[in-house]
Design an enzyme around this catalytic site. Sequence first.
Site, PDB file in Angstrom:
ATOM      1  N   LYS A  23      60.318   8.873  27.708  1.00 16.10           N
ATOM      2  CA  LYS A  23      59.223   9.772  28.111  1.00 16.10           C
ATOM      3  C   LYS A  23      57.857   9.211  27.717  1.00 16.10           C
ATOM      4  CE  LYS A  23      60.619  13.247  25.588  1.00 16.10           C
ATOM      5  NZ  LYS A  23      61.837  12.848  24.898  1.00 16.10           N
ATOM      6  N   ARG A  98      60.169  22.602  25.080  1.00 16.97           N
ATOM      7  CA  ARG A  98      61.475  22.202  24.594  1.00 16.97           C
ATOM      8  C   ARG A  98      62.407  23.406  24.437  1.00 16.97           C
ATOM      9  NH1 ARG A  98      59.888  17.360  21.981  1.00 16.97           N
ATOM     10  NH2 ARG A  98      61.480  16.086  21.098  1.00 16.97           N
ATOM     11  N   ARG A 132      64.151   1.157  17.525  1.00 19.67           N
ATOM     12  CA  ARG A 132      62.715   1.325  17.808  1.00 19.67           C
ATOM     13  C   ARG A 132      61.852   1.012  16.582  1.00 19.67           C
ATOM     14  NH1 ARG A 132      60.793   6.714  20.728  1.00 19.67           N
ATOM     15  NH2 ARG A 132      61.511   7.799  18.873  1.00 19.67           N
ATOM     16  N   ARG A 157      60.144   5.131  12.590  1.00 18.55           N
ATOM     17  CA  ARG A 157      59.890   6.562  12.412  1.00 18.55           C
ATOM     18  C   ARG A 157      60.949   7.161  11.494  1.00 18.55           C
ATOM     19  NH1 ARG A 157      58.879   9.233  18.276  1.00 18.55           N
ATOM     20  NH2 ARG A 157      60.268  10.788  17.378  1.00 18.55           N
ATOM     21  N   ARG A 168      69.008  15.298  16.776  1.00 20.20           N
ATOM     22  CA  ARG A 168      67.979  15.487  17.809  1.00 20.20           C
ATOM     23  C   ARG A 168      68.620  15.548  19.192  1.00 20.20           C
ATOM     24  NH1 ARG A 168      64.640  10.494  16.448  1.00 20.20           N
ATOM     25  NH2 ARG A 168      63.428  10.895  18.321  1.00 20.20           N
TER      26      ARG A 168
HETATM   27  P1  ADP Z   1      61.757  12.816  20.533  1.00 18.38           P
HETATM   28  O1  ADP Z   1      61.606  13.336  21.935  1.00 18.38           O
HETATM   29  O2  ADP Z   1      61.977  11.358  20.509  1.00 18.38           O
HETATM   30  O3  ADP Z   1      62.677  13.624  19.663  1.00 18.38           O
HETATM   31  P2  ADP Z   1      59.116  13.737  19.761  1.00 18.38           P
HETATM   32  O4  ADP Z   1      58.106  12.805  19.259  1.00 18.38           O
HETATM   33  O5  ADP Z   1      58.867  14.387  21.086  1.00 18.38           O
HETATM   34  O6  ADP Z   1      60.424  12.872  19.755  1.00 18.38           O
HETATM   35  O7  ADP Z   1      59.387  14.904  18.701  1.00 18.38           O
HETATM   36  C1  ADP Z   1      59.672  14.625  17.344  1.00 18.38           C
HETATM   37  C2  ADP Z   1      59.969  15.920  16.603  1.00 18.38           C
HETATM   38  O8  ADP Z   1      58.806  16.792  16.652  1.00 18.38           O
HETATM   39  C3  ADP Z   1      61.097  16.786  17.168  1.00 18.38           C
HETATM   40  O9  ADP Z   1      62.369  16.359  16.716  1.00 18.38           O
HETATM   41  C4  ADP Z   1      60.695  18.175  16.647  1.00 18.38           C
HETATM   42  O10 ADP Z   1      60.999  18.318  15.278  1.00 18.38           O
HETATM   43  C5  ADP Z   1      59.186  18.171  16.770  1.00 18.38           C
HETATM   44  N1  ADP Z   1      58.736  18.677  18.082  1.00 18.38           N
HETATM   45  C6  ADP Z   1      58.066  17.965  19.044  1.00 18.38           C
HETATM   46  N2  ADP Z   1      57.808  18.711  20.127  1.00 18.38           N
HETATM   47  C7  ADP Z   1      58.315  19.946  19.857  1.00 18.38           C
HETATM   48  C8  ADP Z   1      58.387  21.166  20.588  1.00 18.38           C
HETATM   49  N3  ADP Z   1      57.872  21.268  21.833  1.00 18.38           N
HETATM   50  N4  ADP Z   1      59.005  22.228  20.018  1.00 18.38           N
HETATM   51  C9  ADP Z   1      59.522  22.146  18.774  1.00 18.38           C
HETATM   52  N5  ADP Z   1      59.494  21.039  18.031  1.00 18.38           N
HETATM   53  C10 ADP Z   1      58.905  19.938  18.549  1.00 18.38           C
END
Ligand code: ADP
Length: 214
Positions: A23, A98, A132, A157, A168
Amino acid sequence: MVKFIFKECDVNIIMMGAPGAGKGTHAKEISKKYQIPHISTGDILRDEVKKSTKLGKTAKSYMDSGKLLPDDIIIEIIKYRLQRDDCKNGYLFDGFPRTIAQAEMLDTVSDPDFVIYLKCPDDLIIKRLTGRRITKDGKIYNIYFDPPPQGVEVYQRDDDKEETIRERLRVFYDTFSPIMDFYKKKDIFYEIKGDDDRDVVLEQIFRILDHNKT
Ligand code: ADP
């Protein structure tokens, strides 16, 4: 002329996909092409963590264990972010919505035009995420597929450890279907194979956006 460009770029996009589906990588290119802000809730939260704000401290424990933050926190962040000037010609969300509650909230303040879902097999995702590595200015490498050049400083990360990745992924698949159904009903949901070469994936995304843009 400037007005014409603005009109051309007036598009609201949501990128969906499991962690590691690509993404963020594609979002950067799409945002450049259509001149719309790339809004990544993950990046916003990581920034807060880095600055050690109150929000950052709350976010860190959720993120490190692979759990989602509570909807009310995310909704607040998004409502605030959407008020900024750069969103008036469109936006590209990466990592939002999400949950179905987040999708429903977005619906009350804005009309998304496209939901692009990058579908990717789990074994590839695990390799992409465990491998990564990121530079301080956000350039992404992968120790298996695209190793960082010698001398380039990279870090991993905290949530890219295998155990957290599995959590996740579980959270993603648990919450994904109702959101997909929600956007399928609106007829704005597009699924793309996310495991093809980067350029092939991007070309498919551009084709969808260019051919359907009003
Ligand atoms: P990825 O899609 O690789 O898991 P992100 O960078 O989008 O990574 O998100 C990392 C973390 O941030 C998630 O595992 C969650 O804890 C939090 N997070 C990000 N976006 C949201 C969201 N829209 N709602 C709830 N938690 C979120």
